[in-house]
Motif scaffolding. Structure first.
Motif, PDB file in Angstrom:
ATOM      1  N   SER A   1       0.792  -1.226   0.000  1.00 30.97           N
ATOM      2  CA  SER A   1       0.000   0.000   0.000  1.00 30.97           C
ATOM      3  C   SER A   1       0.830   1.284   0.000  1.00 30.97           C
ATOM      4  O   SER A   1       0.330   2.348  -0.369  1.00 30.97           O
ATOM      5  N   ARG A   2       2.105   1.215   0.396  1.00 27.89           N
ATOM      6  CA  ARG A   2       2.901   2.427   0.538  1.00 27.89           C
ATOM      7  C   ARG A   2       4.104   2.500  -0.411  1.00 27.89           C
ATOM      8  O   ARG A   2       4.572   3.580  -0.726  1.00 27.89           O
ATOM      9  N   PHE A   3       4.603   1.354  -0.842  1.00 27.48           N
ATOM     10  CA  PHE A   3       5.808   1.350  -1.669  1.00 27.48           C
ATOM     11  C   PHE A   3       5.418   1.368  -3.147  1.00 27.48           C
ATOM     12  O   PHE A   3       5.640   0.417  -3.887  1.00 27.48           O
ATOM     13  N   ASP A   4       4.838   2.493  -3.555  1.00 31.97           N
ATOM     14  CA  ASP A   4       4.282   2.574  -4.905  1.00 31.97           C
ATOM     15  C   ASP A   4       4.546   3.920  -5.570  1.00 31.97           C
ATOM     16  O   ASP A   4       3.783   4.361  -6.419  1.00 31.97           O
ATOM     17  N   SER A   5       5.642   4.585  -5.162  1.00 30.29           N
ATOM     18  CA  SER A   5       5.920   5.894  -5.757  1.00 30.29           C
ATOM     19  C   SER A   5       7.420   6.029  -5.997  1.00 30.29           C
ATOM     20  O   SER A   5       8.204   5.136  -5.680  1.00 30.29           O
ATOM     21  N   LYS A   6       7.836   7.166  -6.521  1.00 29.13           N
ATOM     22  CA  LYS A   6       9.247   7.406  -6.793  1.00 29.13           C
ATOM     23  C   LYS A   6       9.913   8.225  -5.685  1.00 29.13           C
ATOM     24  O   LYS A   6      10.845   8.994  -5.933  1.00 29.13           O
ATOM     25  N   GLY A   7       9.468   8.062  -4.458  1.00 26.37           N
ATOM     26  CA  GLY A   7      10.026   8.804  -3.342  1.00 26.37           C
ATOM     27  C   GLY A   7      11.267   8.168  -2.738  1.00 26.37           C
ATOM     28  O   GLY A   7      11.942   7.348  -3.355  1.00 26.37           O
ATOM     29  N   PHE A   8      11.541   8.548  -1.489  1.00 28.80           N
ATOM     30  CA  PHE A   8      12.706   8.083  -0.734  1.00 28.80           C
ATOM     31  C   PHE A   8      12.217   7.147   0.364  1.00 28.80           C
ATOM     32  O   PHE A   8      11.425   7.541   1.216  1.00 28.80           O
ATOM     33  N   PHE A   9      12.688   5.907   0.352  1.00 32.06           N
ATOM     34  CA  PHE A   9      12.223   4.877   1.279  1.00 32.06           C
ATOM     35  C   PHE A   9      13.352   4.472   2.214  1.00 32.06           C
ATOM     36  O   PHE A   9      14.406   3.998   1.758  1.00 32.06           O
ATOM     37  N   CYS A  10      13.134   4.679   3.496  1.00 32.73           N
ATOM     38  CA  CYS A  10      14.087   4.262   4.520  1.00 32.73           C
ATOM     39  C   CYS A  10      13.513   3.045   5.238  1.00 32.73           C
ATOM     40  O   CYS A  10      12.337   3.051   5.633  1.00 32.73           O
ATOM     41  N   LEU A  11      14.319   2.015   5.400  1.00 31.98           N
ATOM     42  CA  LEU A  11      13.875   0.792   6.071  1.00 31.98           C
ATOM     43  C   LEU A  11      14.904   0.400   7.124  1.00 31.98           C
ATOM     44  O   LEU A  11      16.109   0.399   6.862  1.00 31.98           O
ATOM     45  N   ASP A  12      14.416   0.073   8.312  1.00 29.52           N
ATOM     46  CA  ASP A  12      15.286  -0.355   9.397  1.00 29.52           C
ATOM     47  C   ASP A  12      14.956  -1.793   9.760  1.00 29.52           C
ATOM     48  O   ASP A  12      13.926  -2.067  10.368  1.00 29.52           O
ATOM     49  N   GLU A  13      15.820  -2.715   9.331  1.00 29.48           N
ATOM     50  CA  GLU A  13      15.685  -4.147   9.600  1.00 29.48           C
ATOM     51  C   GLU A  13      14.281  -4.674   9.259  1.00 29.48           C
ATOM     52  O   GLU A  13      13.610  -5.288  10.095  1.00 29.48           O
TER      53      GLU A  13
END
Length: 238
Positions: free
Chosen positions: A146-158
């Motif tokens: 639902s959220r990982f669907d754009s050309k933005g900046f994605f930060c993920l922690d583990e």
């Protein structure tokens, strides 16, 4: 002027009184290196890989905060907070961005997702699934969809903390889709599966600071290979 579409080209520390850059987390080798040299981010995926306490999550949190994301996770504009625990690093950082780049972003943080789900329940939007009613892994997968669907900046922690082996492979597919649509990813991980993503840049974090590494040369990968080959070599020392 740089009109490149990369959301974050470079991370630097703003001019500060040197006394404000003392103590934790600035005494961590990886953070100290960032203060001295800055950090260029890959236009696609950058993985930070290292032991607990090496500073990889602190770096992701600080960069996410400097981008304008809540240190407790969520998308641009989310401002929920349950307990302030973030380091002062984010306040010291400045991000160099492409002028034509997206300003949207998302911070997926395993340890604070429960609070973010509660925030969503208090601020509902049409069609939003009820994350609290799902298992931990199911809710993570739903967030990815639902959220990982754009050309933005994605930060993920583990992010692998909630995912099975097959679901971690599914996460790699999601990150490939993000990059294909022009997004950028910064991820701290302990997962040799996730770090094997093709074309990703890997920075190994440790007592040396930050160093670029090939997947096969990571201490993480070498330990897992030796353990799976002969687990008794490790278990007999416990």
């Amino acid at each position: 002027m740089d009109f490149a579409p990369t959301p974050v080209r470079r991370v630097e520390v703003e001019a500060h009184d040197p006394a404000a850059l003392q103590g934790w987390p600035f005494d961590l080798p990886a953070v100290a290196q960032l203060v001295r040299e800055g950090l260029d981010l890959a236009p696609g995926v950058t993985f930070l890989v290292g032991e607990n306490g090496s500073g990889k999550s602190t770096l992701v949190e600080g960069i996410a905060q400097a981008y304008g994301l809540s240190p407790e996770g969520g998308s641009t504009g989310s401002r929920h907070s349950t307990r302030v625990s973030e380091s002062p690093l984010g306040m010291a950082l400045v991000l160099r961005r492409g002028l034509a780049a997206s300003r949207w972003g998302f911070f997926l943080r395993a340890e604070t997702m429960h609070g973010w789900y509660s925030y969503l329940e208090e601020n509902p939007r049409d069609g939003e699934p009820s994350f609290h009613e799902m298992s931990h892994g199911e809710s993570f997968l739903a967030v990815l969809e639902s959220r990982f669907d754009s050309k933005g900046f994605f930060c993920l922690d583990e992010p692998e903390a909630a995912l099975s082996f097959s679901s971690t492979l599914g996460l790699i597919a999601v990150l490939q889709r993000v990059v294909a649509t022009g997004g950028q990813v910064l991820c701290a991980t302990h997962s040799p599966v996730l770090a094997a993503m093709p074309s990703a840049r890997i920075l190994e974090v440790g007592e040396w600071g930050l160093r670029e590494a090939a997947w096969a040369d990571l201490e993480l990968v070498q330990h897992w290979r030796r353990f799976l080959d002969a687990p008794e070599r490790y278990l007999r020392h416990l």
